[in-house]
Enzyme design. Structure first.
Site, PDB file in Angstrom:
ATOM      1  N   ASP A   1      11.953  71.494  84.253  1.00  0.00           N
ATOM      2  CA  ASP A   1      10.744  70.797  84.670  1.00  0.00           C
ATOM      3  C   ASP A   1       9.937  70.325  83.471  1.00  0.00           C
ATOM      4  O   ASP A   1      10.126  70.779  82.345  1.00  0.00           O
ATOM      5  CB  ASP A   1       9.919  71.601  85.682  1.00  0.00           C
ATOM      6  CG  ASP A   1       8.986  72.634  85.105  1.00  0.00           C
ATOM      7  OD1 ASP A   1       9.017  72.882  83.893  1.00  0.00           O
ATOM      8  OD2 ASP A   1       8.212  73.198  85.878  1.00  0.00           O
TER       9      ASP A   1
ATOM     10  N   ASN B   1      -0.913  64.051  84.466  1.00  0.00           N
ATOM     11  CA  ASN B   1      -1.642  63.488  85.603  1.00  0.00           C
ATOM     12  C   ASN B   1      -3.139  63.418  85.328  1.00  0.00           C
ATOM     13  O   ASN B   1      -3.791  62.421  85.641  1.00  0.00           O
ATOM     14  CB  ASN B   1      -1.396  64.319  86.865  1.00  0.00           C
ATOM     15  CG  ASN B   1      -0.084  63.986  87.536  1.00  0.00           C
ATOM     16  OD1 ASN B   1       0.461  62.908  87.366  1.00  0.00           O
ATOM     17  ND2 ASN B   1       0.429  64.931  88.303  1.00  0.00           N
TER      18      ASN B   1
ATOM     19  N   HIS C   1      -2.255  59.803  88.218  1.00  0.00           N
ATOM     20  CA  HIS C   1      -1.070  60.143  89.009  1.00  0.00           C
ATOM     21  C   HIS C   1      -0.009  59.047  88.998  1.00  0.00           C
ATOM     22  O   HIS C   1       1.179  59.351  89.088  1.00  0.00           O
ATOM     23  CB  HIS C   1      -1.471  60.507  90.441  1.00  0.00           C
ATOM     24  CG  HIS C   1      -2.184  61.818  90.515  1.00  0.00           C
ATOM     25  ND1 HIS C   1      -1.519  63.026  90.541  1.00  0.00           N
ATOM     26  CD2 HIS C   1      -3.506  62.121  90.526  1.00  0.00           C
ATOM     27  CE1 HIS C   1      -2.390  64.015  90.579  1.00  0.00           C
ATOM     28  NE2 HIS C   1      -3.606  63.494  90.570  1.00  0.00           N
TER      29      HIS C   1
ATOM     30  N   ASP D   1       3.768  59.725  88.077  1.00  0.00           N
ATOM     31  CA  ASP D   1       4.904  59.249  88.875  1.00  0.00           C
ATOM     32  C   ASP D   1       5.875  58.451  88.013  1.00  0.00           C
ATOM     33  O   ASP D   1       7.090  58.565  88.157  1.00  0.00           O
ATOM     34  CB  ASP D   1       4.420  58.376  90.038  1.00  0.00           C
ATOM     35  CG  ASP D   1       3.759  59.173  91.147  1.00  0.00           C
ATOM     36  OD1 ASP D   1       3.799  60.424  91.106  1.00  0.00           O
ATOM     37  OD2 ASP D   1       3.198  58.532  92.067  1.00  0.00           O
TER      38      ASP D   1
ATOM     39  N   GLU E   1       7.509  68.520  89.719  1.00  0.00           N
ATOM     40  CA  GLU E   1       8.075  68.010  88.465  1.00  0.00           C
ATOM     41  C   GLU E   1       9.325  68.783  88.060  1.00  0.00           C
ATOM     42  O   GLU E   1       9.724  68.786  86.911  1.00  0.00           O
ATOM     43  CB  GLU E   1       7.028  68.053  87.345  1.00  0.00           C
ATOM     44  CG  GLU E   1       6.608  69.424  86.897  1.00  0.00           C
ATOM     45  CD  GLU E   1       5.504  70.064  87.737  1.00  0.00           C
ATOM     46  OE1 GLU E   1       5.016  71.112  87.325  1.00  0.00           O
ATOM     47  OE2 GLU E   1       5.138  69.539  88.802  1.00  0.00           O
TER      48      GLU E   1
END
Length: 159
Positions: free
Chosen positions: A37, A45, A50, A54, A80
């Site tokens: 991760d 973020n 965000h 993404d 994530e």
């Protein structure tokens, strides 16, 4: 599939894991998994928004997809977190791949002005164990990578 990344979702990954476990038991072929991760993803973020977060997840998906074999499976495990399933792959090759991916992530800026890193946990299927034990072992390895300072690979190969 996962709507954001286009990768396999958790449900599909479980089906592949079951299939590979059965194949490993039947034919005696090894298979490994890599759970990884993005380190400090909340900071990405919070700092960049965000949409940028993404974007990192999408770009990371493409980067890793381009670095694995066609027979390997990559999916979004959640948030994530990503899972790689590596059929016919022993522990040495899985750990080598994880190390290569770790460097690739660090060297890519993913549209941000700061470094993005990831922590990797690697394990191999041990005949007689179940999928939950294997996933727990990979999760423990990834957690250990985070505890050891992040941006690294930890492999646990015993059951």
């Amino acid at each position: 599939t996962d709507a954001l990344t286009g990768l396999l979702n958790r449900h599909a990954l479980y089906r592949v894991l079951e299939q590979e476990m059965e194949r490993s038991v039947r034919y005696g072929n090894p298979f490994s998994i890599i759970l990884f991760d993005v380190d400090h993803f909340k900071n990405i973020n919070d700092t960049h928004g965000h949409l940028a977060g993404d974007g990192v997840l999408k770009e990371l998906s493409g980067l890793v997809s381009g670095a694995i074999r066609q027979v390997d499976y990559l999916g979004r495990w959640g948030g994530e977190e990503f899972l790689l399933i590596l059929p016919n792959t022993d522990s040495e090759h899985a750990e080598t791949l994880a190390g290569r991916l770790c460097l690739m992530v660090k060297d890519n800026h993913f549209g941000t002005n700061e470094s993005v890193t990831a922590s990797f946990g690697v394990t191999i299927y041990c005949p007689g164990s179940n999928l939950e034990e294997m996933l727990h072992q990979a999760d423990s390895a990834m957690y250990q990578a985070k505890q050891n300072g992040r941006n690294q690979v930890v492999a646990i190969f015993n059951s």
